[in-house]
Design an enzyme around this catalytic site. Structure first.
Site, short mmCIF file in Angstrom:
data_model
loop_
_atom_site.label_atom_id
_atom_site.label_comp_id
_atom_site.label_asym_id
_atom_site.label_seq_id
_atom_site.Cartn_x
_atom_site.Cartn_y
_atom_site.Cartn_z
N LYS A 106 -3.39 1.73 -2.03
CA LYS A 106 -3.06 2.85 -1.15
C LYS A 106 -4.19 2.95 -0.14
O LYS A 106 -5.37 2.72 -0.47
CB LYS A 106 -2.95 4.12 -2.02
CG LYS A 106 -2.72 5.40 -1.27
CD LYS A 106 -1.29 5.59 -0.84
CE LYS A 106 -1.18 6.79 0.12
NZ LYS A 106 0.03 6.77 0.93
N THR A 107 -3.87 3.27 1.12
CA THR A 107 -4.89 3.21 2.18
C THR A 107 -6.06 4.15 1.89
O THR A 107 -5.88 5.34 1.60
CB THR A 107 -4.27 3.55 3.53
OG1 THR A 107 -3.26 2.58 3.82
CG2 THR A 107 -5.32 3.53 4.63
N LYS A 158 -2.02 -4.68 9.44
CA LYS A 158 -0.66 -4.18 9.20
C LYS A 158 -0.19 -3.43 10.44
O LYS A 158 -0.75 -2.40 10.81
CB LYS A 158 -0.63 -3.28 7.97
CG LYS A 158 0.79 -2.84 7.59
CD LYS A 158 0.80 -2.23 6.21
CE LYS A 158 2.16 -1.68 5.82
NZ LYS A 158 2.13 -1.07 4.48
N SER A 194 -0.74 1.32 11.28
CA SER A 194 0.72 1.43 11.26
C SER A 194 1.28 2.71 10.66
O SER A 194 2.50 2.88 10.65
CB SER A 194 1.29 0.24 10.48
OG SER A 194 0.65 0.11 9.22
N CYS A 195 0.43 3.61 10.16
CA CYS A 195 0.97 4.83 9.54
C CYS A 195 1.69 5.66 10.61
O CYS A 195 1.09 6.00 11.64
CB CYS A 195 -0.17 5.63 8.91
SG CYS A 195 0.43 7.17 8.20
N ASN A 247 5.33 -1.66 8.46
CA ASN A 247 5.26 -0.34 7.82
C ASN A 247 6.63 0.31 8.01
O ASN A 247 7.57 -0.30 8.54
CB ASN A 247 4.15 0.48 8.47
CG ASN A 247 3.63 1.56 7.54
OD1 ASN A 247 4.42 2.30 6.94
ND2 ASN A 247 2.33 1.68 7.41
N GLY A 277 12.82 0.97 2.56
CA GLY A 277 13.92 0.63 1.65
C GLY A 277 15.01 -0.19 2.32
O GLY A 277 14.82 -0.73 3.41
N SER A 287 0.84 -1.20 0.00
CA SER A 287 0.00 0.00 0.00
C SER A 287 0.88 1.25 0.00
O SER A 287 1.58 1.52 0.97
CB SER A 287 -0.87 -0.03 1.26
OG SER A 287 -1.60 1.16 1.37
C1 LIG Z 1 5.50 7.24 -0.05
C2 LIG Z 1 4.98 6.10 0.78
C3 LIG Z 1 3.63 6.04 1.06
C4 LIG Z 1 3.11 4.99 1.83
N1 LIG Z 1 1.77 4.94 2.07
C5 LIG Z 1 1.25 3.90 2.79
C6 LIG Z 1 -0.15 3.78 2.99
O1 LIG Z 1 -0.96 4.58 2.51
N2 LIG Z 1 -0.59 2.72 3.71
C7 LIG Z 1 0.25 1.78 4.25
O2 LIG Z 1 -0.21 0.83 4.89
N3 LIG Z 1 1.60 1.87 4.05
C8 LIG Z 1 2.09 2.90 3.34
N4 LIG Z 1 3.46 2.96 3.11
C9 LIG Z 1 4.35 1.93 3.68
C10 LIG Z 1 4.66 0.82 2.67
O3 LIG Z 1 3.50 0.11 2.31
C11 LIG Z 1 5.68 -0.17 3.25
O4 LIG Z 1 5.12 -0.78 4.40
C12 LIG Z 1 7.01 0.45 3.63
O5 LIG Z 1 7.40 1.43 2.70
C13 LIG Z 1 8.13 -0.58 3.79
O6 LIG Z 1 8.36 -1.25 2.56
P1 LIG Z 1 9.62 -0.87 1.59
O7 LIG Z 1 10.86 -1.00 2.42
O8 LIG Z 1 9.52 -1.86 0.47
O9 LIG Z 1 9.41 0.54 1.16
C14 LIG Z 1 3.98 4.00 2.33
C15 LIG Z 1 5.35 4.06 2.02
C16 LIG Z 1 5.86 5.09 1.24
C17 LIG Z 1 7.33 5.12 0.93
#
Ligand SMILES: Cc1cc2nc3c(=O)[nH]c(=O)nc-3n(C[C@H](O)[C@H](O)[C@H](O)COP(=O)(O)O)c2cc1C
Length: 379
Positions: A46-47, A191, A153-154, A218, A248, A22
């Site tokens: 996206k949430t 989450k 988790s946000c 998250n 990342g 998301s």
């Molecule tokens: C720009 C951005 C927006 C995100 N928006 C959401 C969201 O709306 N809802 C959610 O549950 N996680 C959100 N996340 C978290 C990601 O889903 C994920 O859990 C997190 O980035 C870790 O994964 P990664 O290391 O592959 O980035 C967001 C991450 C980023 C970078």
């Protein structure tokens, strides 16, 4: 034997265990359809919330990069750097439920065999807030969403009853999960935030509320760095900054540590691993610890917005790894390394010395008590 990348997770069939998490890669109908065309096994939208949100007046995400020949870490674009992490303070979807509803229906009709998970979020401070969770859940499943992911988790919510502030409170986690489960006809994934002392406590709350799976993690709460020349935060609006989330490569080791705690505590439950995945070697960590699916965000954002090349590598890497090891499906290797994560005193010492977790040495407990804790034989 042909390699079979298909998996079953929370009762749903996935063509492969790789999902877009998301985030911006799943913020629109066109991104999601492109993701399904590319072959992602599933996407988590996206949430989605009930009320409109307004993001900050500036960039919502940037990428921190390291310079191999120096110790510099900076968001400044410069050649020859390696990705360290993403940092974002983006809120949930700026489109409301009404915008999403027809799109979810259209996407599901066009891609019936790929898994569409709706991420949803509301508050938890009152009965009407809990009803909002139910409204979101019902609307998304009525449009064909195959599962729901509850965003507890946000990391950048001011309200104490929203986002990661719910995820830090095991009772609220349980209450919200139960409210959604009361109306859900599809699996409910929860989450969780990594920002707690012991994530097992919040996971227990989710399972008590009836969760079908936990997604973790998250992003990690964090700040952008201060530029030593300008003395300003590298991301700011009018000089001000607020808590945001780190994702990342930098979070992969931390996220798998959280996952190891979870899968060890609940070996029979379902887990979707998230955090720092850009290639199959990364995803393998989550599978070997017991996850049934893996989600990707940062790496996909940097690869044509929805990660077609990342997915290609994940699929090819998984097929090659399975062939090399003679595995015919994920079930053959899921959880293979889960029990290798043990308490410190279980790690062998040189010369047969026994470490009693500091008990004897500190004089806090007798060796027998230490043995009871560590499972070692007292000497
Ligand atoms: C720009 C951005 C927006 C995100 N928006 C959401 C969201 O709306 N809802 C959610 O549950 N996680 C959100 N996340 C978290 C990601 O889903 C994920 O859990 C997190 O980035 C870790 O994964 P990664 O290391 O592959 O980035 C967001 C991450 C980023 C970078």
């Amino acid at each position: 034997m042909a390699t079979n990348l298909a998996v079953s997770f929370t009762g749903l069939r996935f063509e492969n265990p790789f999902l877009l998490a998301s985030a911006p890669p799943t913020e629109s109908e066109s991104n999601i359809t492109r993701a399904f065309d590319a072959g992602w096994g599933g996407v988590v939208t996206k949430t989605i919330g009930l009320h409109p949100v307004a993001n900050v007046a500036g960039p919502k995400t940037k990428f921190l990069r390291a310079t191999p020949e120096s110790t510099q870490l900076s968001m400044k674009k410069r050649p020859g750097t390696a990705l360290h992490s993403s940092w974002n303070w983006e809120l949930i979807s700026d489109k409301t439920l009404d915008w999403w509803v027809p799109r979810l229906g259209r996407i599901k009709k066009a891609y019936p065999s790929q898994v569409l998970v709706a991420s949803i979020m509301a508050g938890s401070g009152s009965d009407s807030e809990l009803k909002a969770w139910q409204t979101l859940a019902k609307a998304c499943q009525d449009e064909g969403a195959d599962a729901l992911e509850l965003n507890l988790s946000c990391p950048h919510m001011d309200r104490p009853d929203m986002g990661s502030n719910i995820g830090k409170d095991p009772e609220l986690v349980s209450v919200v999960t139960q409210a959604v489960k009361e109306v859900a006809r599809v699996p409910v994934w929860v989450k969780l935030t990594p920002s707690t002392t012991d994530i097992v406590v919040e996971a227990r709350g989710a399972f008590l509320g009836g969760a079908d799976a936990i997604s973790s993690t998250n992003t990690f709460p964090s700040l952008p760095l201060i530029d030593p020349e300008t003395l300003e935060f590298e991301m700011n609006v009018d000089g001000l900054v607020s808590s945001g989330g780190l994702g990342g490569p930098a979070i992969l080791p931390q996220s798998i540590a959280k996952m190891a705690q979870l899968t060890h505590a609940f070996p029979d439950h379902a887990f979707s691993g998230i955090g720092g995945v850009a290639e199959f070697g990364h995803a393998l960590n989550y599978f070997l610890l017991g996850c049934g699916t893996v989600q990707v965000c940062t790496a996909a954002m940097l690869d044509h917005a929805i990660g077609p090349n990342v997915l290609k590598q994940l699929l090819a890497g998984m097929a090659a790894c399975m062939e090399r090891n003679g595995w015919s499906s994920l079930d053959d290797f899921r959880g293979l390394r889960r029990d290798r994560v043990v308490v410190h005193s279980k790690i062998r010492r040189p010369d047969g010395e026994i470490y009693r977790g500091g008990y004897d040495a500190e004089g806090y407990a007798a060796a027998e008590a230490a043995a009871a804790i560590t499972g070692e034989t007292a000497r």
